[in-house]
Design a protein around this motif. Structure first.
Motif, PDB file in Angstrom:
ATOM      1  N   ARG A  54       0.821  -1.214   0.000  1.00 41.65           N
ATOM      2  CA  ARG A  54       0.000   0.000   0.000  1.00 41.65           C
ATOM      3  C   ARG A  54       0.852   1.261   0.000  1.00 41.65           C
ATOM      4  O   ARG A  54       1.915   1.315   0.584  1.00 41.65           O
ATOM      5  N   GLN A  55       0.315   2.264  -0.670  1.00 40.08           N
ATOM      6  CA  GLN A  55       0.897   3.604  -0.722  1.00 40.08           C
ATOM      7  C   GLN A  55       2.377   3.619  -1.059  1.00 40.08           C
ATOM      8  O   GLN A  55       3.158   4.332  -0.444  1.00 40.08           O
ATOM      9  N   ASN A  56       2.774   2.809  -2.030  1.00 38.93           N
ATOM     10  CA  ASN A  56       4.139   2.878  -2.498  1.00 38.93           C
ATOM     11  C   ASN A  56       4.228   3.859  -3.657  1.00 38.93           C
ATOM     12  O   ASN A  56       3.264   4.050  -4.380  1.00 38.93           O
ATOM     13  N   GLY A  57       5.414   4.457  -3.814  1.00 45.14           N
ATOM     14  CA  GLY A  57       5.587   5.484  -4.842  1.00 45.14           C
ATOM     15  C   GLY A  57       5.111   5.015  -6.193  1.00 45.14           C
ATOM     16  O   GLY A  57       4.431   5.731  -6.904  1.00 45.14           O
ATOM     17  N   ALA A  58       5.467   3.790  -6.573  1.00 42.09           N
ATOM     18  CA  ALA A  58       5.057   3.310  -7.891  1.00 42.09           C
ATOM     19  C   ALA A  58       4.440   1.924  -7.816  1.00 42.09           C
ATOM     20  O   ALA A  58       4.408   1.213  -8.803  1.00 42.09           O
ATOM     21  N   GLY A  59       3.938   1.527  -6.681  1.00 46.61           N
ATOM     22  CA  GLY A  59       3.233   0.253  -6.581  1.00 46.61           C
ATOM     23  C   GLY A  59       4.161  -0.948  -6.610  1.00 46.61           C
ATOM     24  O   GLY A  59       5.170  -0.973  -5.925  1.00 46.61           O
ATOM     25  N   VAL A  60       3.809  -1.926  -7.456  1.00 41.48           N
ATOM     26  CA  VAL A  60       4.581  -3.165  -7.528  1.00 41.48           C
ATOM     27  C   VAL A  60       4.986  -3.370  -8.979  1.00 41.48           C
ATOM     28  O   VAL A  60       4.171  -3.219  -9.878  1.00 41.48           O
ATOM     29  N   ALA A  61       6.229  -3.711  -9.219  1.00 39.34           N
ATOM     30  CA  ALA A  61       6.664  -3.941 -10.596  1.00 39.34           C
ATOM     31  C   ALA A  61       7.219  -5.335 -10.731  1.00 39.34           C
ATOM     32  O   ALA A  61       8.052  -5.759  -9.922  1.00 39.34           O
ATOM     33  N   VAL A  62       6.729  -6.057 -11.716  1.00 36.99           N
ATOM     34  CA  VAL A  62       7.283  -7.390 -11.956  1.00 36.99           C
ATOM     35  C   VAL A  62       7.659  -7.463 -13.430  1.00 36.99           C
ATOM     36  O   VAL A  62       6.883  -7.123 -14.295  1.00 36.99           O
TER      37      VAL A  62
END
Lengths: 410, 260
Positions: free
Chosen positions: A223-231
């Motif tokens: 939650r509330q990460n600068g750019a979410g999750v990247a895979v």
């Protein structure tokens, strides 16, 4: 007789548990971690009594357990690494490590593991770190119940919380990661599991993985990460029951997929993200039973995505359900629930009789001209959406859900 | 003037249109809240309706009322009353009754469903403010049309055309302009163009409070920086105010010079 049996049993147990216990405290015979490690043999247990100890660049080169009893703080005084583990079968438990050095050339970490196997890092608290736990070329480890945070202010002065490089068979479970660059970072990691972690308020990604195949991610919350999750660039990934919440802002994604093949994304929740899932060059991904609620874009497909299957997902109250930038479609939408579906169900089998077109003309327009988003919810936009729905010209006409659900999929 | 406002209000109440309008909003509010039970979601639907409907009703009622009461107006003109007072009074009477219907009709159900404790009071108040502004603006524009056209058919035609232009055609032209010039930096243009149309302006003001996540794309960021600040809010309210004052000023100017 009984006491002999008991004694033998204890003796065997003690041997299995591995050697002697070394006590460490400011008033004990052993006062520093360095001396404790010098006198320890393989399999010994070092028990640290509560207190604050200065410790930096400490090399652990034999298989020992280091256990904190109560509040044990190892203060790195911003000098560099704190613990460097270079032996197999090392276990750390209940320690607090703080003040890792900051460097622009070296990846200083609170706990650094290099070419080791069967490590365990449990219930440690890592504060004001640069990198938290940095693992290289290692395997068969457990990292569980740790708290990692930093005092950094942006991407340049923070490192990653749990960083794995060239590892396999690692279990990362129940950790809490905050205010780091990337909460969890994987590169060339395989056969590993990431379960029940909470990654929040990180400056870049909550979870970031690249070139990591056959991994499983379940029950995590980002939650509330600068750019979410990247895979990116990974195959055979399983993502189940994760929550992607409030990844907000101009460059923010709940989940960014790039070159992901043969993955399964099941029962995840995407709520209040600018873009729920952004997929690019991702093939044969199976999306099932995910909930997309109140996102700007629920799914944005930006190019070269083939043979993906979307079934039994719930799309509710998103500004755009699906955005597509090409006319070609090779993805299958079947049996999803769309909250703005306007068809009917005459035979009451729970499946709408009229196919649903999830791509609106306006989302196509916004894709081409992002500035036009200011016309969102205006009457004109509703009119062109309606006319496009009746006779599709710009949006891929084979992109339809032929069996839209009338009620949310459970 | 107070007496003329009162006469207009009384006339409208007697014709029951105000009442119907009030009941419509009341039913709408209750129905939405009954179906949704979620105040913030109901707000989005209400926004769609307010942004389209209040201008339409303002325009149509405006010309209708103007043409209907033309005989009464001519009677008043024979009396020693200032023309300014007569027209301003009638205008205020109509706008006040329409905005009253809107505010009461939507306010009552939302109050009963607990808007005051839901945390979206601010959005709701903004919504009502925008609705009231739109009513005042479009009633004034309708009076302008009525004064400029003695022919009723032409008057009605132009009124509907004006509404259509503001509510639909303007956005269409705006969208085409954005698409044609998308090679250029057009966020400033988008900002200015959306400020010039009161319907767009109110829509964006409300949207920034509601659908913020989408608009926070990089275009949204420009808008957020402008409208999200106190200064932006002040500027946009001033613009809406100008949209009320300029038509009123023109209405009075025409009314004073017109040969009835």
């Amino acid at each position: 007789m009984k006491s002999i049996v008991l004694f033998t049993a204890l003796f065997i147990l003690a041997n299995f548990a591995g050697g002697k216990t070394i006590e460490l405290c400011s008033s004990c015979a052993v006062k520093t971690l360095k001396t404790a490690l010098n006198i320890a043999d393989s399999g010994d247990v070092i028990r640290i009594k509560p207190g604050v100890y200065n410790a930096w660049n400490i090399e652990i080169d034999k298989p020992v357990s280091i256990i904190g009893t109560g509040s044990v703080v190892l203060d790195g005084k911003n000098q560099g690494y704190i613990l460097k583990i270079q032996a197999n079968h090392v276990r750390l438990y209940g320690l607090t490590l703080k003040n890792v050095g900051l460097s622009y050339t070296k990846d200083y970490a609170a706990i650094y593991l290099h070419r080791v196997q069967h490590f365990k890092i449990e219930r440690c608290t890592l504060r004001n770190v640069f990198f938290g736990i940095l693992v290289e070329k290692s395997a068969h480890g457990i990292i569980s119940g740790n708290k990692v945070s930093s005092l950094g202010t942006g991407e340049t002065d923070t490192g990653n919380g749990i960083h794995l490089w060239h590892c396999n068979n690692v279990l990362i479970e129940g950790n809490h990661l905050s205010r780091l660059r990337d909460g969890i970072y994987f590169e060339f990691v395989s056969e590993s599991r990431v379960l029940e972690n909470l990654s929040e308020n990180n400056f870049r990604y909550g979870l970031h993985f690249m070139f990591s195949n056959n991994d499983e991610y379940a029950e995590n919350e980002f939650r509330q990460n600068g750019a979410g999750v990247a895979v990116m660039f990974s195959k055979f990934i399983h993502m189940r029951n994760n929550k992607f919440i409030q990844n907000w802002g101009s460059a923010s994604y709940g989940l960014l997929l790039k070159e992901i093949y043969d993955a399964e994304i099941i029962s995840n929740e995407f709520r209040k993200n600018t873009i729920g899932i952004n997929a690019e060059g991702s093939n044969r991904v199976h999306y099932r039973l995910n909930n997309f609620t109140e996102n700007g874009w629920a799914i944005k497909i930006t190019g070269a995505c083939y043979e993906n299957i979307f079934e039994r997902n719930n799309f509710s109250s998103n500004a755009f359900d699906v955005a597509y930038n090409s006319k070609m479609n090779d993805n299958r939408f079947h049996g999803n629930y769309w909250s703005d579906y306007s068809g009917y169900d005459l035979n009451r089998d729970g499946i709408g009789d009229v196919p649903h077109r999830p791509v609106k003309l306006f989302s196509y327009v916004v894709n081409r001209t992002p500035e036009s988003v200011v016309l969102l919810r205006s009457l004109f936009v509703d009119l062109i959406n309606f006319s496009e729905k009746v006779s599709p010209v710009f949006t891929p006409d084979e992109l339809v859900d032929n069996a839209p659900l009338m009620k949310r999929a459970q | 003037m107070r007496r003329i406002i009162w006469y207009s209000l009384y006339d409208l109440l007697r014709s029951r249109w105000t009442l119907v309008y009030f009941l419509f909003y009341l039913a709408l509010g209750f129905a939405l809240l009954f179906l949704n039970n979620d105040v913030s979601k109901a707000l989005i639907t209400i926004m769609n309706i307010i942004v389209v409907l209040t201008p339409l009703i303002g325009t149509l009622f405006g010309v209708m009322f103007f043409y209907n009461s033309i005989e009464f107006t001519e009677l008043l003109l024979a009396q020693p009353i200032k023309r300014q007072t007569i027209f301003l009074g009638q205008y205020l009477g109509l706008s006040l009754s329409l905005s009253g219907s809107l505010v009461l009709g939507l306010g009552l159900p939302f109050l009963l469903y607990g808007i005051s404790s839901s945390g979206s009071v601010q959005e709701f108040l903004l919504l009502l403010t925008a609705g009231v502004f739109l009513t005042f603006i479009f009633t004034a524009l309708a009076f302008n049309i009525g004064l400029s056209n003695t022919n009723r058919i032409r008057g009605f035609g132009s009124a509907i055309l004006m509404w259509l232009f503001m509510a639909v055609i303007y956005d269409g032209l705006f969208l085409i302009a954005l698409m044609v010039f998308d090679e250029y930096p057009i966020d400033k243009f988008a900002l200015i163009a959306s400020c010039l149309n009161p319907i767009d302006l109110s829509r964006i003001l409300i949207l920034l409070k509601l659908d913020i996540s989408v608009l926070l794309g990089y275009t949204g960021a420009v808008f957020q920086q402008f409208f999200g600040t106190t200064r932006g809010m002040f500027i946009s309210l001033t613009l809406l105010m100008l949209w009320v004052l300029i038509p009123i000023w023109r209405m009075i100017r025409i009314a004073i010079r017109k040969d009835f």
